[in-house]
Motif scaffolding. Structure first.
Motif, PDB file in Angstrom:
ATOM      1  N   GLY A   1    -145.875  47.854 -47.108  1.00  0.00           N
ATOM      2  CA  GLY A   1    -146.751  47.858 -45.942  1.00  0.00           C
ATOM      3  C   GLY A   1    -147.431  46.531 -45.699  1.00  0.00           C
ATOM      4  O   GLY A   1    -148.495  46.490 -45.055  1.00  0.00           O
ATOM      5  N   ALA A   2    -146.847  45.450 -46.188  1.00  0.00           N
ATOM      6  CA  ALA A   2    -147.463  44.131 -46.023  1.00  0.00           C
ATOM      7  C   ALA A   2    -147.592  43.777 -44.543  1.00  0.00           C
ATOM      8  O   ALA A   2    -146.720  44.110 -43.732  1.00  0.00           O
ATOM      9  N   GLU A   3    -148.678  43.114 -44.201  1.00  0.00           N
ATOM     10  CA  GLU A   3    -148.843  42.574 -42.849  1.00  0.00           C
ATOM     11  C   GLU A   3    -148.014  41.281 -42.781  1.00  0.00           C
ATOM     12  O   GLU A   3    -148.278  40.337 -43.525  1.00  0.00           O
ATOM     13  N   ILE A   4    -147.031  41.251 -41.897  1.00  0.00           N
ATOM     14  CA  ILE A   4    -146.175  40.067 -41.749  1.00  0.00           C
ATOM     15  C   ILE A   4    -146.320  39.560 -40.322  1.00  0.00           C
ATOM     16  O   ILE A   4    -145.937  40.235 -39.363  1.00  0.00           O
ATOM     17  N   THR A   5    -146.901  38.374 -40.196  1.00  0.00           N
ATOM     18  CA  THR A   5    -147.274  37.815 -38.900  1.00  0.00           C
ATOM     19  C   THR A   5    -146.422  36.606 -38.553  1.00  0.00           C
ATOM     20  O   THR A   5    -146.129  35.769 -39.409  1.00  0.00           O
ATOM     21  N   LEU A   6    -146.063  36.517 -37.290  1.00  0.00           N
ATOM     22  CA  LEU A   6    -145.349  35.349 -36.766  1.00  0.00           C
ATOM     23  C   LEU A   6    -146.134  34.760 -35.607  1.00  0.00           C
ATOM     24  O   LEU A   6    -146.469  35.462 -34.645  1.00  0.00           O
ATOM     25  N   GLU A   7    -146.467  33.464 -35.693  1.00  0.00           N
ATOM     26  CA  GLU A   7    -146.979  32.759 -34.523  1.00  0.00           C
ATOM     27  C   GLU A   7    -145.793  32.407 -33.639  1.00  0.00           C
ATOM     28  O   GLU A   7    -144.750  31.962 -34.121  1.00  0.00           O
ATOM     29  N   CYS A   8    -145.961  32.604 -32.335  1.00  0.00           N
ATOM     30  CA  CYS A   8    -144.829  32.458 -31.428  1.00  0.00           C
ATOM     31  C   CYS A   8    -145.287  31.910 -30.088  1.00  0.00           C
ATOM     32  O   CYS A   8    -146.300  32.355 -29.548  1.00  0.00           O
ATOM     33  N   ALA A   9    -144.565  30.939 -29.563  1.00  0.00           N
ATOM     34  CA  ALA A   9    -144.804  30.471 -28.194  1.00  0.00           C
ATOM     35  C   ALA A   9    -144.000  31.360 -27.254  1.00  0.00           C
ATOM     36  O   ALA A   9    -142.829  31.638 -27.517  1.00  0.00           O
ATOM     37  N   PRO A  10    -144.606  31.853 -26.167  1.00  0.00           N
ATOM     38  CA  PRO A  10    -143.873  32.725 -25.240  1.00  0.00           C
ATOM     39  C   PRO A  10    -142.554  32.096 -24.791  1.00  0.00           C
ATOM     40  O   PRO A  10    -142.507  30.928 -24.424  1.00  0.00           O
ATOM     41  N   GLY A  11    -141.481  32.879 -24.868  1.00  0.00           N
ATOM     42  CA  GLY A  11    -140.171  32.396 -24.445  1.00  0.00           C
ATOM     43  C   GLY A  11    -139.427  31.598 -25.497  1.00  0.00           C
ATOM     44  O   GLY A  11    -138.360  31.057 -25.220  1.00  0.00           O
ATOM     45  N   GLN A  12    -139.972  31.539 -26.738  1.00  0.00           N
ATOM     46  CA  GLN A  12    -139.345  30.719 -27.771  1.00  0.00           C
ATOM     47  C   GLN A  12    -139.034  31.519 -29.034  1.00  0.00           C
ATOM     48  O   GLN A  12    -139.146  31.025 -30.147  1.00  0.00           O
ATOM     49  N   LEU A  13    -138.620  32.762 -28.831  1.00  0.00           N
ATOM     50  CA  LEU A  13    -138.191  33.602 -29.938  1.00  0.00           C
ATOM     51  C   LEU A  13    -136.859  34.234 -29.558  1.00  0.00           C
ATOM     52  O   LEU A  13    -136.797  35.137 -28.719  1.00  0.00           O
ATOM     53  N   ALA A  14    -135.789  33.745 -30.179  1.00  0.00           N
ATOM     54  CA  ALA A  14    -134.444  34.235 -29.860  1.00  0.00           C
ATOM     55  C   ALA A  14    -134.276  35.677 -30.327  1.00  0.00           C
ATOM     56  O   ALA A  14    -134.887  36.110 -31.306  1.00  0.00           O
TER      57      ALA A  14
END
Length: 396
Positions: A95-108
């Protein structure tokens, strides 16, 4: 069993924002591959590095945070390599919290699919502004439509813990446009909102242009500091009214959606960082040790076993008075503040007694609230937090 949070620094961007002075830049795919290989090597050295400093590196991981830069630019196979290294050295909670910082439109799509398979459950979108002209002025590549589309896509994929970052004080920003961005953050149902007041760094492109009296990057259209402070307070009120409650100077969340990873920083819980300019804090028998990697990419990418020093900044051992000061100013960043009783239990009566006069002055100045054993920053105190911390630390 004690746990540790993991921070993964990914210093690559599609474009460099004009206000940014972070250790990040635009590089090709080949550079990314080499960086990930180095990152994996560093993860595998983590226990040796911790042992050299006499620090305890817990085996259990309950938060993983990919920051940068724009970590969403990494290819699926690179993400797979990083997670394989992490799971080879640590036990990552189911149940780990796994976070990704992402710029809109830049995640394939393929990268998103890989991350979901690895347990991704939280995304922080670097929106900064929902107003297209403001975003473009500082070099952001997204539009309002892209932001809304990205949020819809992520929710459809099952990512419900979805947050946005906003900045007050951007070039061209006005009171009405700021209200619009806050309203969009609320209206889109964001689970988490971070609100930062722009600090124009003299080493950024925007900062250099502003100091030179130029107009590029919108340097001639920066809002006044007084207006930005008012907008911050307005955001605190508007978000709170919508159920997005402030829990730290810059962070707001709906019930159950606080950033578990970031809370570790303010509560002085163990975390370890990997990658360029990544910071760590681990426990020792008589205090904590803070250490970080250097911010020069070539130095970080150098061959051979990563040294304790050299490509890394010399570690700092925090004990006694310094640990007490950290507990006070980091704890005060959170809305819940600090417990004087808790501080006495951990650090003794003498250090807490030294704060009394300073706290009375700060309460009288309207910067700090105090009830019983609980002390917290007021709204005005959060605006002037640096001055409050300076006064508290002098007293301590």
């Amino acid at each position: 069993m004690e746990s540790v949070g993991v921070y993964i620094s990914v210093p690559f961007c599609k474009a460099k924002c004009s206000f940014c002075n972070f250790a990040s830049d635009v590089f090709g795919a080949g550079r990314m591959e080499g960086y990930v290989a180095r990152l994996v090597e560093e993860i595998r050295e983590a226990r040796v590095r911790a042992a050299r400093m006499g620090a305890v590196l817990p085996e259990r991981v309950d938060t993983v945070y990919f920051g940068g830069g724009t970590p969403s630019l990494l290819e699926p196979k690179m993400m797979k390599e990083i997670f394989a290294a992490l799971r080879g050295e640590f036990v990552v909670d189911a149940g780990a919290e796994i976070t990704l910082e992402c710029a809109p439109g830049q995640l394939a799509d393929a990268t998103l699919a890989e991350l979901l398979g690895q347990g991704l459950n939280r995304v922080s979108l670097g929106v900064q502004s929902f107003v297209d002209a403001e975003a473009a002025a500082v070099g952001r590549l997204h539009t309002l439509a892209m932001c809304l589309g990205e949020m819809e896509r992520l929710r459809a994929a099952g990512v419900l813990d979805l947050g946005v970052d906003l900045i007050a004080g951007l070039p061209l920003q006005t009171e009405s446009s700021w209200r619009y961005s806050i309203a969009e953050a609320v209206g889109t149902g964001s689970a988490h909102v971070s609100v930062y007041m722009l600090e124009v760094d003299g080493e950024s492109r925007l900062g250099r242009e502003s100091l030179a009296g130029g107009t590029r990057y919108g340097a001639g259209a920066l809002p006044a500091d007084e207006a930005v402070a008012d907008w911050y307070l307005e955001a605190c009120a508007a978000l709170g009214s919508a159920g997005v409650m402030q829990y730290e100077i810059s962070n707001f969340a709906r019930q159950g959606f606080r950033s578990r990873h970031n809370v570790k920083y303010w509560r002085r819980e163990a975390y370890v960082g990997f990658g360029l300019d990544a910071h760590s804090m681990l426990r020792m028998e008589d205090g904590v040790v803070r250490f970080q990697n250097g911010d020069e990419l070539d130095g970080y990418m150098g061959g051979g076993v990563l040294p304790l020093l050299g490509a890394r900044v010399e570690p700092v051992f925090v004990r006694g008075d310094e640990a007490f000061e950290e507990a006070v100013f980091l704890g005060l960043r959170m809305n819940e503040g600090v417990s004087l009783a808790g501080l006495r239990r951990e650090f003794g009566l003498g250090l807490v007694s030294g704060l009394t006069d300073a706290l009375v002055e700060l309460v009288e100045a309207g910067l700090v609230g105090m009830e019983g054993e609980r002390v917290w920053l007021t709204g005005r105190g959060r605006l002037l937090s640096n001055e409050v911390f300076e006064r508290v630390l002098v007293a301590a």
